[in-house]
Scaffold this motif. Structure first.
Motif, mmCIF file in Angstrom:
data_model
loop_
_atom_site.group_PDB
_atom_site.id
_atom_site.type_symbol
_atom_site.label_atom_id
_atom_site.label_comp_id
_atom_site.label_asym_id
_atom_site.label_seq_id
_atom_site.Cartn_x
_atom_site.Cartn_y
_atom_site.Cartn_z
ATOM 1 N N ASN A 5 0.863 -1.178 0.000
ATOM 2 C CA ASN A 5 0.000 0.000 0.000
ATOM 3 C C ASN A 5 0.904 1.234 0.000
ATOM 4 O O ASN A 5 1.461 1.599 1.031
ATOM 5 C CB ASN A 5 -0.910 -0.025 1.224
ATOM 6 N N LEU A 7 1.800 5.308 -0.885
ATOM 7 C CA LEU A 7 1.350 6.674 -1.133
ATOM 8 C C LEU A 7 2.465 7.381 -1.884
ATOM 9 O O LEU A 7 3.603 7.426 -1.414
ATOM 10 C CB LEU A 7 1.053 7.411 0.179
ATOM 11 N N THR A 16 4.102 10.576 -12.047
ATOM 12 C CA THR A 16 3.204 9.663 -11.344
ATOM 13 C C THR A 16 2.746 8.526 -12.250
ATOM 14 O O THR A 16 2.638 7.385 -11.804
ATOM 15 C CB THR A 16 1.981 10.387 -10.740
ATOM 16 N N GLN A 20 3.554 4.550 -11.588
ATOM 17 C CA GLN A 20 2.512 3.519 -11.576
ATOM 18 C C GLN A 20 2.820 2.403 -12.572
ATOM 19 O O GLN A 20 2.661 1.221 -12.244
ATOM 20 C CB GLN A 20 1.151 4.133 -11.903
ATOM 21 N N LYS A 31 -1.228 -1.459 -4.317
ATOM 22 C CA LYS A 31 -2.149 -0.322 -4.397
ATOM 23 C C LYS A 31 -1.346 0.967 -4.258
ATOM 24 O O LYS A 31 -0.590 1.127 -3.300
ATOM 25 C CB LYS A 31 -3.193 -0.414 -3.281
ATOM 26 N N SER A 33 -1.742 5.057 -4.063
ATOM 27 C CA SER A 33 -2.563 6.261 -3.932
ATOM 28 C C SER A 33 -1.670 7.431 -4.303
ATOM 29 O O SER A 33 -0.508 7.486 -3.887
ATOM 30 C CB SER A 33 -3.061 6.429 -2.502
ATOM 31 N N GLU A 35 -1.195 11.617 -4.450
ATOM 32 C CA GLU A 35 -1.582 12.961 -4.028
ATOM 33 C C GLU A 35 -0.660 13.939 -4.725
ATOM 34 O O GLU A 35 0.554 13.756 -4.723
ATOM 35 C CB GLU A 35 -1.448 13.125 -2.509
ATOM 36 N N SER A 41 -2.386 16.106 1.172
ATOM 37 C CA SER A 41 -1.950 14.765 1.545
ATOM 38 C C SER A 41 -1.825 14.635 3.060
ATOM 39 O O SER A 41 -2.297 13.666 3.654
ATOM 40 C CB SER A 41 -0.619 14.446 0.870
ATOM 41 N N LYS A 44 -5.290 14.509 4.667
ATOM 42 C CA LYS A 44 -5.908 13.183 4.519
ATOM 43 C C LYS A 44 -5.263 12.160 5.446
ATOM 44 O O LYS A 44 -5.946 11.320 6.032
ATOM 45 C CB LYS A 44 -5.818 12.709 3.070
ATOM 46 N N THR A 48 -7.248 9.743 8.413
ATOM 47 C CA THR A 48 -7.468 8.332 8.107
ATOM 48 C C THR A 48 -6.970 7.429 9.233
ATOM 49 O O THR A 48 -6.172 7.847 10.064
ATOM 50 C CB THR A 48 -6.775 7.934 6.786
ATOM 51 N N PRO A 52 -0.585 4.271 4.759
ATOM 52 C CA PRO A 52 0.197 3.554 3.743
ATOM 53 C C PRO A 52 1.337 2.781 4.398
ATOM 54 O O PRO A 52 1.760 3.098 5.514
ATOM 55 C CB PRO A 52 0.736 4.684 2.854
#
Length: 133
Positions: A5, A7, A16, A20, A31, A33, A35, A41, A44, A48, A52
């Protein structure tokens, strides 16, 4: 330690997308994410409960640079020990100073060759040794 996970905090959409694609080339189950604003960022992350496993942070960002982001990040309960990789196209002394100041932060220079990008990201993400904890 395999990070699942991620970020990525980076305001450059080309970077970016390449990030990816590079990660997907060796593990499509990770995964990511993204920002593009360091202030948003951090907001958030404060709100949460699902953090990450690792953060890749572009050093040169609008609103907050990498150093400012790291100082604020390390003040957030639960985020102090999340591994951070300064991921920048520049390798200047300011970036190296930040990596030296935050002993648990690794520096990775952005590469121009896709295969080099894949190899460098894979060496961190699939590493058997965690960056910090």
């Amino acid at each position: 330690m395999q990070y699942k996970n991620i970020l990525l905090v980076d305001d450059d959409t080309d970077d970016t997308e390449i990030f990816q694609m590079a990660v997907a080339s060796f593990d499509s189950n990770i995964k990511i994410s993204i920002e593009n604003n360091a202030l948003k960022s951090l907001k958030k992350l404060k709100e949460t409960t699902k953090f990450p496993d690792i953060i890749f942070l572009d050093y040169y960002m609008p609103y907050l640079d990498g150093s400012e982001f790291l100082k604020l990040l390390r003040e957030i309960k639960g985020l102090k020990k999340i591994p951070v990789v300064l991921y920048s196209g520049q390798a200047g002394s300011a970036i190296k100073d930040v990596a030296a100041t935050f002993k648990d932060v690794k520096f990775l220079k952005k590469k121009s060759d896709f295969r080099d990008i894949v190899d460098s990201l894979k060496s961190i993400i699939k590493s058997e040794t965690p960056i910090s904890k």
